[in-house]
Design a protein around this motif. Structure first.
Motif, PDB file in Angstrom:
ATOM      1  N   UNK A   1     -13.937  15.887  -7.097  1.00 24.20           N
ATOM      2  CA  UNK A   1     -14.544  14.621  -7.532  1.00 24.20           C
ATOM      3  C   UNK A   1     -13.619  13.469  -7.170  1.00 24.20           C
ATOM      4  N   UNK A   2     -14.217  12.432  -6.635  1.00 22.11           N
ATOM      5  CA  UNK A   2     -13.476  11.229  -6.272  1.00 22.11           C
ATOM      6  C   UNK A   2     -14.121  10.055  -6.994  1.00 22.11           C
ATOM      7  N   UNK A   3     -13.341   9.409  -7.866  1.00 22.42           N
ATOM      8  CA  UNK A   3     -13.850   8.244  -8.597  1.00 22.42           C
ATOM      9  C   UNK A   3     -13.744   7.019  -7.709  1.00 22.42           C
ATOM     10  N   UNK A   4     -14.721   6.115  -7.837  1.00 23.13           N
ATOM     11  CA  UNK A   4     -14.686   4.889  -7.043  1.00 23.13           C
ATOM     12  C   UNK A   4     -13.419   4.115  -7.378  1.00 23.13           C
ATOM     13  N   UNK A   5     -12.752   3.650  -6.347  1.00 22.66           N
ATOM     14  CA  UNK A   5     -11.527   2.883  -6.530  1.00 22.66           C
ATOM     15  C   UNK A   5     -10.280   3.736  -6.684  1.00 22.66           C
ATOM     16  N   UNK A   6     -10.403   5.060  -6.685  1.00 24.14           N
ATOM     17  CA  UNK A   6      -9.246   5.945  -6.820  1.00 24.14           C
ATOM     18  C   UNK A   6      -8.878   6.514  -5.454  1.00 24.14           C
ATOM     19  N   UNK A   7      -7.623   6.932  -5.329  1.00 22.29           N
ATOM     20  CA  UNK A   7      -7.144   7.453  -4.052  1.00 22.29           C
ATOM     21  C   UNK A   7      -7.351   8.948  -3.869  1.00 22.29           C
ATOM     22  N   UNK A   8      -7.066   9.730  -4.914  1.00 19.00           N
ATOM     23  CA  UNK A   8      -7.097  11.185  -4.765  1.00 19.00           C
ATOM     24  C   UNK A   8      -8.297  11.836  -5.426  1.00 19.00           C
TER      25      UNK A   8
ATOM     26  N   UNK B   1     -10.054  15.035  -7.352  1.00 18.08           N
ATOM     27  CA  UNK B   1      -9.645  16.023  -8.350  1.00 18.08           C
ATOM     28  C   UNK B   1     -10.449  17.295  -8.136  1.00 18.08           C
ATOM     29  N   UNK B   2      -9.755  18.436  -8.003  1.00 23.42           N
ATOM     30  CA  UNK B   2     -10.441  19.726  -7.870  1.00 23.42           C
ATOM     31  C   UNK B   2     -11.096  20.055  -9.203  1.00 23.42           C
ATOM     32  N   UNK B   3     -12.399  20.363  -9.176  1.00 26.49           N
ATOM     33  CA  UNK B   3     -13.148  20.622 -10.400  1.00 26.49           C
ATOM     34  C   UNK B   3     -12.960  22.062 -10.868  1.00 26.49           C
ATOM     35  N   UNK B   4     -13.076  22.274 -12.171  1.00 30.00           N
ATOM     36  CA  UNK B   4     -12.949  23.596 -12.768  1.00 30.00           C
ATOM     37  C   UNK B   4     -14.182  24.428 -12.405  1.00 30.00           C
ATOM     38  N   UNK B   5     -13.958  25.611 -11.877  1.00 28.03           N
ATOM     39  CA  UNK B   5     -15.049  26.505 -11.510  1.00 28.03           C
ATOM     40  C   UNK B   5     -15.569  27.186 -12.768  1.00 28.03           C
ATOM     41  N   UNK B   6     -16.858  27.033 -13.012  1.00 28.79           N
ATOM     42  CA  UNK B   6     -17.484  27.656 -14.175  1.00 28.79           C
ATOM     43  C   UNK B   6     -18.202  28.930 -13.765  1.00 28.79           C
ATOM     44  N   UNK B   7     -19.379  29.132 -14.310  1.00 32.43           N
ATOM     45  CA  UNK B   7     -20.177  30.317 -14.014  1.00 32.43           C
ATOM     46  C   UNK B   7     -20.682  30.279 -12.574  1.00 32.43           C
TER      47      UNK B   7
ATOM     48  N   UNK C   1     -10.670  20.168 -15.532  1.00 30.77           N
ATOM     49  CA  UNK C   1     -10.209  19.142 -14.598  1.00 30.77           C
ATOM     50  C   UNK C   1     -10.388  17.795 -15.282  1.00 30.77           C
ATOM     51  N   UNK C   2      -9.432  16.900 -15.109  1.00 32.28           N
ATOM     52  CA  UNK C   2      -9.451  15.591 -15.761  1.00 32.28           C
ATOM     53  C   UNK C   2      -9.607  14.493 -14.714  1.00 32.28           C
ATOM     54  N   UNK C   3     -10.647  13.680 -14.886  1.00 32.94           N
ATOM     55  CA  UNK C   3     -10.840  12.514 -14.040  1.00 32.94           C
ATOM     56  C   UNK C   3     -10.586  11.304 -14.922  1.00 32.94           C
ATOM     57  N   UNK C   4      -9.749  10.394 -14.473  1.00 32.76           N
ATOM     58  CA  UNK C   4      -9.413   9.208 -15.268  1.00 32.76           C
ATOM     59  C   UNK C   4     -10.091   7.967 -14.715  1.00 32.76           C
ATOM     60  N   UNK C   5     -10.804   7.253 -15.594  1.00 25.52           N
ATOM     61  CA  UNK C   5     -11.405   5.969 -15.246  1.00 25.52           C
ATOM     62  C   UNK C   5     -11.255   5.048 -16.447  1.00 25.52           C
ATOM     63  N   UNK C   6     -11.093   3.758 -16.206  1.00 27.01           N
ATOM     64  CA  UNK C   6     -10.927   2.799 -17.288  1.00 27.01           C
ATOM     65  C   UNK C   6     -12.256   2.478 -17.970  1.00 27.01           C
ATOM     66  N   UNK C   7     -13.307   2.476 -17.202  1.00 24.45           N
ATOM     67  CA  UNK C   7     -14.637   2.171 -17.723  1.00 24.45           C
ATOM     68  C   UNK C   7     -15.647   2.931 -16.881  1.00 24.45           C
ATOM     69  N   UNK C   8     -16.917   2.677 -17.080  1.00 20.88           N
ATOM     70  CA  UNK C   8     -17.936   3.374 -16.303  1.00 20.88           C
ATOM     71  C   UNK C   8     -17.622   3.242 -14.809  1.00 20.88           C
TER      72      UNK C   8
END
Length: 192
Positions: free
Chosen positions: A45-52, A54-60, A90-97
């Protein structure tokens, strides 16, 4: 039959069960080489405005593959997305929506997202009460659906809006399967 004869048959039957059970528990030595396994694709997952990303956690997942000329299916059934502990995700950090772009290792046929409020998940529910333990399965099933998140899948990339304090699960179906039904689930949480 005399009681003595039936007692002997019962003892022989019990011994046979014990021997068969013990024999089934014994592991024979092998060469240590494992056979082919499913190569389940990951997602980032890549958040808008972020550089890197994040590899997501594999579920079922359910994934099919070929072992020589033999078709094999590997399934992993873990806990549902809302039952993971936050620190396991996996943790994705964003300040707002923000808008999230999910990039898959392989192009899915389709994908969609669902979400849950982290505070509600942390607070627990009536299903945790001893008075309602018999209803737990029904309540968990109802809570496992989550809220559908409006999303767009274009050119194998899933895009949708996220907000801090929510958990997201992405379900993807891949063409890889013998009937086009290999399914994989990815889970992450969004924090400030």
């Amino acid at each position: 039959m005399k009681p003595r004869a039936s007692r002997g048959i019962a003892i022989a039957a019990i011994l046979a069960i014990v021997v068969v059970t013990f024999a089934s528990c014994v592991t024979l030595p092998h060469d240590g080489e494992r056979g082919p396994h499913a190569d389940v694709p990951g997602a980032r997952a890549l958040a808008s405005g972020e550089d890197g990303a994040v590899a997501l956690t594999l579920g079922n997942y359910t994934w099919s593959f070929m072992n020589g000329s033999e078709r094999r299916i590997e399934e992993l059934r873990q806990i549902d997305p809302q039952e993971w502990r936050v620190d396991e995700l996996a943790q994705v950090s964003v300040a707002e929506e923000a808008t999230i772009t999910v990039i898959f290792d392989e192009r899915p046929l389709w994908a969609y997202a669902r979400s849950w409020d982290e505070e509600e998940l942390a607070a627990g529910s009536i299903a945790d009460s001893p008075l309602f333990w018999r209803l737990r399965t029904l309540l968990d099933a109802a809570g496992s659906v989550g809220d559908e998140v409006p999303s767009s899948l274009e050119d194998g990339v899933l895009t949708f809006d996220v907000e801090p304090g929510r958990r997201y699960a992405i379900s993807a179906t891949y063409e890889q399967g013998f009937s086009g039904n290999d399914r994989t689930e990815y889970v992450f949480t969004v924090q400030k």
